[in-house]
Scaffold this active site. Structure first.
Site, mmCIF file in Angstrom:
data_model
loop_
_atom_site.group_PDB
_atom_site.id
_atom_site.type_symbol
_atom_site.label_atom_id
_atom_site.label_comp_id
_atom_site.label_asym_id
_atom_site.label_seq_id
_atom_site.Cartn_x
_atom_site.Cartn_y
_atom_site.Cartn_z
ATOM 1 N N PHE A 9 2.663 1.064 4.282
ATOM 2 C CA PHE A 9 3.244 2.405 4.475
ATOM 3 C C PHE A 9 2.157 3.457 4.718
ATOM 4 O O PHE A 9 2.177 4.526 4.115
ATOM 5 C CB PHE A 9 4.132 2.802 3.277
ATOM 6 C CG PHE A 9 5.273 1.861 3.033
ATOM 7 C CD1 PHE A 9 6.421 1.918 3.813
ATOM 8 C CD2 PHE A 9 5.201 0.895 2.045
ATOM 9 C CE1 PHE A 9 7.484 1.037 3.596
ATOM 10 C CE2 PHE A 9 6.255 0.011 1.818
ATOM 11 C CZ PHE A 9 7.396 0.089 2.602
ATOM 12 N N HIS A 10 1.239 3.142 5.638
ATOM 13 C CA HIS A 10 0.149 4.068 5.952
ATOM 14 C C HIS A 10 0.067 4.376 7.449
ATOM 15 O O HIS A 10 -1.011 4.302 8.045
ATOM 16 C CB HIS A 10 -1.192 3.492 5.480
ATOM 17 C CG HIS A 10 -1.284 3.303 4.001
ATOM 18 N ND1 HIS A 10 -2.230 2.477 3.407
ATOM 19 C CD2 HIS A 10 -0.561 3.835 2.981
ATOM 20 C CE1 HIS A 10 -2.069 2.511 2.094
ATOM 21 N NE2 HIS A 10 -1.061 3.323 1.814
ATOM 22 N N PRO A 11 1.171 4.755 8.105
ATOM 23 C CA PRO A 11 1.082 5.065 9.540
ATOM 24 C C PRO A 11 0.236 6.315 9.764
ATOM 25 O O PRO A 11 0.275 7.258 8.969
ATOM 26 C CB PRO A 11 2.544 5.290 9.946
ATOM 27 C CG PRO A 11 3.224 5.724 8.693
ATOM 28 C CD PRO A 11 2.534 4.961 7.581
ATOM 29 N N ASP A 20 -1.989 1.455 11.146
ATOM 30 C CA ASP A 20 -1.378 1.264 9.829
ATOM 31 C C ASP A 20 -2.212 0.235 9.082
ATOM 32 O O ASP A 20 -3.122 -0.387 9.645
ATOM 33 C CB ASP A 20 0.076 0.775 9.994
ATOM 34 C CG ASP A 20 0.871 0.761 8.686
ATOM 35 O OD1 ASP A 20 0.460 1.442 7.727
ATOM 36 O OD2 ASP A 20 1.909 0.070 8.622
#
EC number: 1.1.99.1
Length: 565
Positions: free
Chosen positions: A474-476, A300
């Site tokens: 919010f970048h898994p 992330d």
């Protein structure tokens, strides 16, 4: 009751909608697209108005609202992990920043065995295929794709221009296009917004052209329970509709394609019996295939905000006041213009903090107001902020299913800030950001430093601030990675190792996280693999030139030197 289709796609997000649209271009191919959330209601300003991007994160209608396990290096905080729920997936609730990553990210993927055709020049034609940029196509940008991309225009907030100029004055390059020849530097940031000022989710861009096709069936409020197998071949799925406990079965003649995102894709595979044997056996899940990498390698982007008071009344602070919002909403609703028509991330940049980084390791988003990303803790005065985050942390996390119940969220652990590199990058990043913010271009606007605050100077003080205030971007991603090693889950075409008729296509198959926001790249991945599924020849490689830093210095001499603790 059982239905039969050629392909079943689980998840109508950035990847799933792209796949469904492309596969059903072949009239003889039938597709079932399952989405656990609801429709993307076009009259709901929360998802359609770009400036309202914080609202979906505050509720549960469009947000899975996952939380991490206590993060051991972040004072045991349970951290937000919002993911989109509804047609469009996370493209329905994201910040709409159109950033593709650095060319070196993809060239790095292509150095891994089995991923040789994932170079930047192999991927660029698919980025172009997906895009319609409002100022027209060129070697880097498309003009006929489903994703509407809007570029910042003259006359927008003066703070955007000032923050870019400050970055240049601090000694960094200027770039006119963060998705063009050179990502490194400061410049305008494109956004996935239509010419009418509406969010360009993949539901709007892709599904609008596909949903009336007779060979596409879309079922919303359909939570997939598990994938069904005959031996090692995927033959269908069972799913629940709404609050019902009755399982509906659907069969796939060709493939089941899991496009549920970096949290839910590994969760679904594990629940279906594909994953690490010990985990599955501990939950009495019958093991279909022991695949240890499912749910591992989770990555992330972590970020924090540096906030400043603004000494001139030019920030967006008045737009946070309720009595100003009806007029903003009306202008957006009827004209598609004004503050409501922008995500307000219209400038940003990418820098290297140290020479050992061959391409940028820090990203900036500039915002002309001081507020949390999810809309909370707005500063009650004119202000502005820089979102600063590291791009390629060595930290690795994992997703683990907790039970056979599809409604139970999985165990999520990112292990944020678990390496020394993480701490070094964030300390460097805060200090370099302060140097940028101290440049003359911001003199007309810069007031006091609100956060962290001018008294936070030592490594120990900075580390405490990071532990307490850093948040997810919010970048898994990367939890079902492509590759050929023992921990790889899929091959370079998204096919699950050791299985037949089963693919994963979404952000989870990235082997390494990219330098930037994920939505554009997730769409590109789906565009590229859809050609593979359809048996089409890949688009010709691009011949566009791109920047490689090589021995170029990290930065030049700043216009104004800043002494820091």
């Amino acid at each position: 009751m059982s239905q039969e289709f050629d392909y079943i796609i689980v998840g109508a997000g950035s990847a799933g909608n792209t796949l469904a649209t492309r596969l059903t271009e072949d009239a003889g191919v039938t597709v079932l697209l399952l989405e656990a959330g609801g429709p993307d209601y076009r009259f709901d300003f929360r998802t359609q108005m770009p400036a309202a991007l914080a609202f979906p994160l505050q509720g549960r209608r469009y947000n899975w609202a996952y939380e991490t396990d206590p993060e051991p290096y972040m004072d045991g905080r349970r951290m937000e992990c919002g993911r989109g729920k509804g047609l469009g997936g996370s493209s329905l609730i994201n910040g709409m920043c159109y950033i593709r990553g650095n060319a070196m990210d993809f060239d790095g993927w292509a150095e891994l065995p089995g991923l040789e055709d994932w170079t930047y020049l192999d991927c660029l034609p698919y980025f172009r295929k997906a895009e319609t940029r409002d100022i027209g196509p060129n070697d880097y940008h498309g003009g006929e794709g489903p994703v509407s991309v809007t570029t910042p225009k003259a006359g927008n907030n003066p703070l955007f221009h000032a923050m870019v100029e400050a970055g240049v004055q601090a000694g960094y390059p200027r770039t006119e296009d963060l998705n063009g020849y050179q990502q490194e530097g400061f410049g305008p940031m494109d956004r996935t917004v239509t010419k009418n000022g509406r969010r360009s989710s993949t539901a709007r861009g892709y599904l609008d052209q596909a949903k009336k096709r007779p060979n596409l069936t879309i079922v919303t409020h359909a939570l997939t329970d598990r994938v069904l197998f005959d031996g090692k071949r995927a033959i269908g799925v069972t799913y629940l509709v709404g609050d019902s406990e009755e399982r509906v079965e659907a069969r796939a003649r060709k493939e089941v394609i899991v496009s549920s995102g970096a949290i839910a894709s590994p969760q679904l595979l594990q629940r279906s019996g594909v994953g690490p044997r010990a985990l599955l056996e501990s939950l009495d899940i019958p093991v279909v295939h022991d695949l240890p990498g499912v749910g591992e390698n989770l990555q992330d982007h972590l970020e924090l905000y540096l906030q400043y008071a603004c000494t001139q009344p030019v920030s967006l602070y008045p737009s946070l006041l309720w009595w100003n919002q009806p007029a903003i909403g009306a202008e957006w609703m009827f004209n598609g213009t004004g503050i409501g028509a922008s995500n307000q991330f219209e400038a940003g940049g990418f820098i290297r903090t140290r020479p050992e980084f061959k391409w940028p390791n820090i990203q900036y988003h500039f915002l002309p107001v001081a507020i949390n990303y999810n809309g909370s803790n707005g500063v009650k005065e004119h202000g502005f902020q820089a979102h600063m985050g590291s791009m390629r942390s060595p930290a690795r996390g994992r997703i683990q299913v907790k039970s056979k119940d599809p409604r139970q969220h999985p165990s999520i652990l990112f292990n944020y800030m678990s390496t020394e590199q993480d701490w070094q990058e964030f300390r460097d990043g805060i200090r370099l950001t302060r140097e940028i913010m101290a440049q003359p271009a911001l003199d007309p606007y810069r007031g006091r430093e609100i956060s962290p605050g001018a008294d936070v100077q030592t490594d120990e003080q900075l580390d405490k601030f990071i532990r307490e205030h850093a948040e997810t971007a919010f970048h898994p991603s990367c939890s079902c990675k492509m590759g050929t090693d023992d921990m790889a889950v899929v091959d370079g075409e998204g096919r699950v190792h050791g299985m037949k008729g089963l693919r994963v296509v979404d952000a989870s198959i990235m082997p390494l996280i990219i330098t930037g926001n994920l939505n554009a790249t997730t769409i590109m991945i789906a565009e590229k693999i859809s050609d593979k599924i359809r048996g089409r020849k890949p688009l010709p490689r691009s011949t566009a030139k791109y920047y490689v830093a090589g021995d170029a210095p990290v930065k030049g001499k700043p216009m104004r030197e800043v002494k820091q603790g």
